[in-house]
Design a protein around this motif. Structure first.
Motif, PDB file in Angstrom:
ATOM      1  N   SER A  64      -2.857 -24.233 -49.160  1.00  0.00           N
ATOM      2  CA  SER A  64      -1.832 -24.747 -48.255  1.00  0.00           C
ATOM      3  C   SER A  64      -1.084 -23.615 -47.571  1.00  0.00           C
ATOM      4  N   ILE A  65      -0.848 -22.529 -48.303  1.00  0.00           N
ATOM      5  CA  ILE A  65      -0.197 -21.364 -47.692  1.00  0.00           C
ATOM      6  C   ILE A  65      -1.103 -20.775 -46.614  1.00  0.00           C
ATOM      7  N   ASN A  66      -2.374 -20.593 -46.959  1.00  0.00           N
ATOM      8  CA  ASN A  66      -3.316 -20.015 -45.991  1.00  0.00           C
ATOM      9  C   ASN A  66      -3.436 -20.900 -44.755  1.00  0.00           C
ATOM     10  N   GLU A  67      -3.528 -22.202 -44.981  1.00  0.00           N
ATOM     11  CA  GLU A  67      -3.626 -23.147 -43.873  1.00  0.00           C
ATOM     12  C   GLU A  67      -2.389 -23.063 -42.983  1.00  0.00           C
ATOM     13  N   TYR A  68      -1.241 -22.921 -43.609  1.00  0.00           N
ATOM     14  CA  TYR A  68       0.018 -22.813 -42.854  1.00  0.00           C
ATOM     15  C   TYR A  68       0.028 -21.540 -42.000  1.00  0.00           C
ATOM     16  N   ILE A  69      -0.397 -20.429 -42.596  1.00  0.00           N
ATOM     17  CA  ILE A  69      -0.447 -19.172 -41.828  1.00  0.00           C
ATOM     18  C   ILE A  69      -1.380 -19.334 -40.636  1.00  0.00           C
ATOM     19  N   LEU A  70      -2.574 -19.885 -40.878  1.00  0.00           N
ATOM     20  CA  LEU A  70      -3.564 -19.974 -39.805  1.00  0.00           C
ATOM     21  C   LEU A  70      -3.133 -20.946 -38.714  1.00  0.00           C
ATOM     22  N   LEU A  71      -2.850 -22.175 -39.104  1.00  0.00           N
ATOM     23  CA  LEU A  71      -2.654 -23.212 -38.091  1.00  0.00           C
ATOM     24  C   LEU A  71      -1.255 -23.167 -37.487  1.00  0.00           C
ATOM     25  N   SER A  72      -0.246 -22.864 -38.297  1.00  0.00           N
ATOM     26  CA  SER A  72       1.125 -22.913 -37.780  1.00  0.00           C
ATOM     27  C   SER A  72       1.600 -21.549 -37.291  1.00  0.00           C
ATOM     28  N   LEU A  73       1.415 -20.509 -38.076  1.00  0.00           N
ATOM     29  CA  LEU A  73       1.935 -19.198 -37.665  1.00  0.00           C
ATOM     30  C   LEU A  73       1.044 -18.543 -36.614  1.00  0.00           C
ATOM     31  N   LEU A  74      -0.270 -18.515 -36.870  1.00  0.00           N
ATOM     32  CA  LEU A  74      -1.167 -17.834 -35.932  1.00  0.00           C
ATOM     33  C   LEU A  74      -1.631 -18.762 -34.805  1.00  0.00           C
ATOM     34  N   GLY A  75      -1.432 -20.046 -34.954  1.00  0.00           N
ATOM     35  CA  GLY A  75      -1.896 -20.967 -33.919  1.00  0.00           C
ATOM     36  C   GLY A  75      -3.409 -20.985 -33.779  1.00  0.00           C
TER      37      GLY A  75
ATOM     38  N   PHE B  18      -8.459 -14.891 -24.433  1.00  0.00           N
ATOM     39  CA  PHE B  18      -8.918 -13.730 -25.180  1.00  0.00           C
ATOM     40  C   PHE B  18      -8.043 -13.500 -26.410  1.00  0.00           C
ATOM     41  N   LYS B  19      -6.732 -13.691 -26.224  1.00  0.00           N
ATOM     42  CA  LYS B  19      -5.838 -13.528 -27.361  1.00  0.00           C
ATOM     43  C   LYS B  19      -6.078 -14.633 -28.398  1.00  0.00           C
ATOM     44  N   GLN B  20      -6.374 -15.845 -27.913  1.00  0.00           N
ATOM     45  CA  GLN B  20      -6.703 -16.929 -28.841  1.00  0.00           C
ATOM     46  C   GLN B  20      -7.898 -16.543 -29.707  1.00  0.00           C
ATOM     47  N   GLY B  21      -8.909 -15.987 -29.040  1.00  0.00           N
ATOM     48  CA  GLY B  21     -10.088 -15.538 -29.777  1.00  0.00           C
ATOM     49  C   GLY B  21      -9.739 -14.481 -30.807  1.00  0.00           C
ATOM     50  N   GLY B  22      -8.866 -13.537 -30.399  1.00  0.00           N
ATOM     51  CA  GLY B  22      -8.455 -12.491 -31.333  1.00  0.00           C
ATOM     52  C   GLY B  22      -7.730 -13.060 -32.540  1.00  0.00           C
ATOM     53  N   LEU B  23      -6.871 -14.041 -32.300  1.00  0.00           N
ATOM     54  CA  LEU B  23      -6.138 -14.644 -33.415  1.00  0.00           C
ATOM     55  C   LEU B  23      -7.072 -15.437 -34.324  1.00  0.00           C
ATOM     56  N   GLN B  24      -8.119 -16.009 -33.718  1.00  0.00           N
ATOM     57  CA  GLN B  24      -9.124 -16.683 -34.565  1.00  0.00           C
ATOM     58  C   GLN B  24      -9.775 -15.669 -35.510  1.00  0.00           C
ATOM     59  N   ALA B  25     -10.091 -14.487 -34.949  1.00  0.00           N
ATOM     60  CA  ALA B  25     -10.737 -13.458 -35.778  1.00  0.00           C
ATOM     61  C   ALA B  25      -9.789 -12.970 -36.871  1.00  0.00           C
ATOM     62  N   ILE B  26      -8.518 -12.784 -36.504  1.00  0.00           N
ATOM     63  CA  ILE B  26      -7.533 -12.364 -37.506  1.00  0.00           C
ATOM     64  C   ILE B  26      -7.427 -13.430 -38.604  1.00  0.00           C
ATOM     65  N   SER B  27      -7.532 -14.681 -38.202  1.00  0.00           N
ATOM     66  CA  SER B  27      -7.450 -15.772 -39.181  1.00  0.00           C
ATOM     67  C   SER B  27      -8.547 -15.666 -40.237  1.00  0.00           C
ATOM     68  N   LEU B  28      -9.729 -15.253 -39.799  1.00  0.00           N
ATOM     69  CA  LEU B  28     -10.818 -15.083 -40.761  1.00  0.00           C
ATOM     70  C   LEU B  28     -10.458 -13.997 -41.774  1.00  0.00           C
ATOM     71  N   VAL B  29      -9.905 -12.897 -41.272  1.00  0.00           N
ATOM     72  CA  VAL B  29      -9.545 -11.792 -42.160  1.00  0.00           C
ATOM     73  C   VAL B  29      -8.457 -12.230 -43.141  1.00  0.00           C
ATOM     74  N   VAL B  30      -7.461 -12.941 -42.624  1.00  0.00           N
ATOM     75  CA  VAL B  30      -6.397 -13.446 -43.494  1.00  0.00           C
ATOM     76  C   VAL B  30      -6.974 -14.343 -44.583  1.00  0.00           C
ATOM     77  N   THR B  31      -7.876 -15.240 -44.163  1.00  0.00           N
ATOM     78  CA  THR B  31      -8.472 -16.181 -45.113  1.00  0.00           C
ATOM     79  C   THR B  31      -9.231 -15.446 -46.213  1.00  0.00           C
ATOM     80  N   LEU B  32     -10.033 -14.455 -45.801  1.00  0.00           N
ATOM     81  CA  LEU B  32     -10.782 -13.696 -46.796  1.00  0.00           C
ATOM     82  C   LEU B  32      -9.829 -12.974 -47.744  1.00  0.00           C
ATOM     83  N   GLY B  33      -8.771 -12.412 -47.198  1.00  0.00           N
ATOM     84  CA  GLY B  33      -7.794 -11.732 -48.045  1.00  0.00           C
ATOM     85  C   GLY B  33      -7.137 -12.680 -49.032  1.00  0.00           C
ATOM     86  N   MET B  34      -6.705 -13.829 -48.534  1.00  0.00           N
ATOM     87  CA  MET B  34      -6.068 -14.806 -49.418  1.00  0.00           C
ATOM     88  C   MET B  34      -7.034 -15.288 -50.499  1.00  0.00           C
TER      89      MET B  34
END
Lengths: 465, 465, 465
Positions: free
Chosen positions: A159-170, A382-398
């Motif tokens: 739930s924390i990871n989902e919140y970071i991805l969908l709400s914080l990173l958009g 392009f920034k949306q794409g970048g944030l998608q990529a960052i989301s993957l990294v965050v997810t793997l880290g979490m």
């Protein structure tokens, strides 16, 4: 004594957890606008506009995937069918309640109350899916108490990871390539690494299928495969979005299935097909289209994604899993790395690239449904794409960090997990009958006579009747 | 000779009953407004407003529960799988047609004609559910002819009871805690009491499961569990009502599942889980929320109901069923008293209390959907609650009285029911193959070689091939 | 050597076919109005009017029928479960993609592009159904490469036939009594005739069921039976048409089921029921109502049709199939002539008669949905009926002629089909495990020890481990 503790723990933990859940629901949870008799009837809307009619059929399909799909997929083991389908049932029933609270805390908090309806039910089932993926990695080697403890922590971290991805990173991730599959797989893989059993080969003979157990597993496979279009489209925007997502998933899965059969026959001994591949890799097309499914990926793009996912997944089962087990000491019972891990990462990358390539030319007025932040010009594609990529990294880290901590929590010698010699075995958790009871018919009852050899590994003697 | 009669009766009764049904449909049944080409196109309504789109997905879920859910739930017996799923199929196919007529006679009679559509199809499936619950009580001990005769009477009595409750008393019972579960269970229990077999222990060895039969039964359990939210919400009012009912049922079932696992491990030997509990008691939460599910019970209240239902049900399996069998001579094969009987009564009581507590403060404009008589001020909430309680008493009376009469009708020695030594046995009703046919593979065909010992109990010699 | 070729062919054909499909989709296929983000948002329509919400639940039911229904129905063979459910999966995944292109070419070509959405997905699944019916006729006697080649041709011919019937002749066939069932059955029967194996009796011992394989098959039967109302109504006009079609099918199937049980007990030895009849003939009511289901046939008429279909089908299994095999050399493994062939023709005839009897008196404003050409006065009802009859003749011609040609193509000795001694056997295509792997438990692993006798019929020695 450990045995005795385990056997006293399970009832206690089930009943106490449920009582806590009930109290928390009493304090925190309320009907939302579409489920409350008073609120709903305040407006002038037609009953036919209730969200129930536009989400509930998808919810039911997702529900079947969680309970029958995951549950039966894991019945492939010859002597672990009761546990596969039964523990799947238990931890799913727990997780969906706990997820309602956790996700509600992060996403649906209104004036100190969590408002719930069919969409929160789908999201709770989604979160449960991640827990069941991790269950696949540790299948046969963990006690139900351990699994409930794992579920408790994993739902929270999810739930924390989902919140970071969908709400914080958009980020966008309607079908959960990142939030569900990547997270669930790598979390589970780290847990099983921490719980590494050097002498697991003593149970190796039971870590395989028999003829009918493979057929039971195909029930799980097919319900997952058929309903995956509903899974990916369940929480996308109404209208063309749900429609397109379902269709992209449909073609990705079909393409993945042919790739799976081809690769299975290509890599297997004698050119024979391997049931493990068919049961698992044919589903990778659904995982890999989880993020980009709602985007204008085209059926053509979807089929390429499914094709690659099938190939990667079979190769993973054939070559990578043995390597992970022997070199990295990752004992991944169901091969979740091949079905959810790598295809999940592929899905995240495809999503990032497709997002970066989005233009108003292609999406028109639909941009606001798929990429609201791009439509509102808060960011560019392009920034949306970048944030998608960052989301993957965050997810793997979490997933890796969370799995590491939870793994060590689960390693405490208090949960009564089975010893290395009796893994993958139902009879230590389930009444599977005494020879007397089942003796009606010579052969059918024979399996139960053969339970006796196992008893010698147990800390207690067989029951007298 | 009795045998010969039975074997001539079954074809005759199937074909004659069906011909009578066809004639009655020809005389009495018409398309309703939403299924008739001419009537539907007379108005100006949009095709999208047809009731099909707001009921049919729920209908299909209910349909799966009736045929796969009930059918496979009863395949747990080691040698009665064909009969469980096959006779379930037969009596359900009969009952839904007969119920269309009976319920139409009481509820849908317009100018001498019964008007039918998706809602009547759901109600017909509901009535069928009650018959299948009674089937569970007598499973393994009755011939298909007996079952059809039972269905014929039970559908009739069900429809009368439903008419008294819903039309005369104005009770609410959308999910059928009273009309379906309480009625079906106590009707079946009285029937099995009247058909008491003092020497049933001679078939006791077959009255148990084997490993794979328990897995087949889990297919039934899970489809019942997953689709129960659709069952309870299938005929409630559109809008918030269907939505709320489905959600209440979802949480009741999840809570019930944890209670079931906890209680099963608490009461069972060695702390092991018992498949019988998981297969059955985990469903009690759906039964017990049948009446109050559409009310503003809150998820909190629903979870309490599910929790209690799970506890009651496991305790029933563990302690009450043996008592009923030894002291009251009630041989309840599937334990329907624990899954449908007690939880049904619990559901009726919860419904009565929740109804009595209803206020306009809570329901607002939605009062007219849930309690139309209270909204129209024809009665107050307290009286509504009282009528709900009276409905339970009426239902129990109808079930016990009706079951008694029908039990004696079924006791006539003309139906060729199996003797005490060959109960729970498929081979007396089904071709299960000669050893020759199935000999391809040593072990797989072995079960069929072991049929021979049973033949010695039969009134006729094994078939020559 | 032939063996080696087969084993090299399968990966190649799977991967190459999929790559060709991907390229063709890239060149030809586009989202339609309801799935394209830009197009959908151009209009002012509400998201709730998207066709997704009015077709997708039906699509999912059809999808379950194709993959679980057909797949598990064919698992009745004792040693061919993997192939039944696995090859069903493979050729369905291929066929639905290929059908999208073929049907799109004939029906949905707009400016050089094929436009797709949920309705084309349903139609693709329908076409796949015809291929799977033909698969039933040749089950156990064909290699997967052969099946893929058959599917490639059959999908093409299906689409041509469908185009002639629905577009050129203006026939009505929403549930596919002609286009799907009659075509698929007779196509498959001619193929199996051309592939006649005079020495098939050498595999006869494996051409039969065992206890649990019959239960697996019942999963397929029941999902087909339950979802058939969705199948027949999936592509009819919205509103009363879908509603009426589903209801007609529901009653036809219920009636057919009682007829099937009655006839099975009447014709079988000792009055016992035969699982083959229950698994198959009980479905004939869905086939036979495929054309007339959307018409104002009345429930009464539907039940007559179902009743006749059940009787014809059981008689076919009992008396006609042995005749076809011994005299006409048609080896029809699943008896598709009885389930799809004869009931399909019955359905076509019922459709022609019902169409000829259509009047504005009965259909009112709904005439334009059911018989648009009659409503627009392009033809009268009698002519519509005549064209329906001609459609049946065309379908039979296409199926017989097409099957003949494709049969000879499949007879080429290049596909590595199994020799007469090893038909109906999984182990030649699937890893079914070595005795070592499965030895954990004496009896459960026994089936795999008994594989060895089969190896002596094979062209290669058992794998060493």
């Amino acid at each position: 004594i450990v045995f005795a503790i385990r056997h006293r723990w399970l009832p206690a933990i089930c009943l106490v957890l449920q009582i806590i859940l009930i109290i928390l629901f009493g304090v925190l949870v309320q009907y939302n606008h579409d489920t409350d008799a008073k609120l709903w009837h305040k407006g002038n809307q037609s009953d036919y506009e209730n969200d129930f009619y536009y989400r509930y059929p998808s919810f039911q399909d997702v529900h079947v995937m969680i309970f029958v799909g995951f549950g039966f997929l894991m019945t492939f083991l010859q002597r672990y069918g009761f546990s596969s389908v039964g523990f799947n049932f238990l931890i799913a029933a727990f997780s969906l309640q706990w997820a309602t609270l956790m996700q509600g805390f992060f996403h649906g908090f209104h004036g100190g109350k969590i408002h719930i309806g069919v969409e929160s039910m789908i999201n709770a089932d989604f979160c449960t899916g991640a827990v069941l993926i991790s269950f696949g990695a540790v299948l046969g080697k963990t006690s139900p108490v351990q699994l409930l403890v794992m579920a408790m922590f994993e739902v929270t971290l999810f739930s924390i990871n989902e919140y970071i991805l969908l709400s914080l990173l958009g980020a966008r991730d309607a079908g959960g390539s990142m939030t569900i599959h990547t997270f669930g797989a790598y979390f589970g893989l780290v847990v099983t690494r921490v719980l590494y059993r050097p002498n697991l080969d003593k149970s190796q003979k039971r870590n395989s299928s028999v003829y009918h157990s493979d057929l039971f597993a195909m029930i799980g496979t097919l319900f997952l495969w058929m309903f995956w279009p509903s899974f990916n489209s369940a929480v996308t925007a109404h209208g063309d979005d749900q429609h397109r997502t379902a269709m992209n998933t449909y073609y990705s899965l079909a393409s993945c299935t042919l790739a799976t059969f081809g690769m299975s026959a290509l890599t297997a001994h004698d050119g024979k097909l391997d049931m493990v591949h068919i049961q698992n890799a044919a589903l990778a097309g659904g995982v890999a289209i989880g993020t980009a499914g709602e985007m204008m990926l085209t059926p053509f793009g979807s089929m390429i994604v499914g094709f690659l996912a099938g190939i990667i997944s079979v190769l993973g089962f054939k070559y990578l899993s043995p390597f992970l087990e022997s070199k990295l000491k990752i004992q991944d019972t169901c091969g979740v790395h091949n079905l959810h891990g790598m295809p999940g990462i592929l899905g995240a990358i495809v999503g990032a690239v497709t997002a970066a390539a989005a233009t108003t030319e292609i999406y028109g007025g639909g941009m606001k449904d798929v990429f609201p932040d791009v439509a509102s010009q808060a960011r560019d594609s392009f920034k949306q794409g970048g944030l998608q990529a960052i989301s993957l990294v965050v997810t793997l880290g979490m997933a890796l960090g969370g799995g590491l901590i939870v793994g060590f929590i689960l390693k405490l010698p208090i949960y009564g997990s089975p010893s290395d010699t009796i893994c993958y075995e139902d009879s230590i958790y389930w009444e599977v009958g005494s020879p007397y009871q089942r003796d009606a018919d010579n052969v059918l009852s024979r399996p139960h006579q053969t339970i006796s050899p196992i008893h010698k590994y147990l800390a207690f003697p067989p029951r007298a009747k």
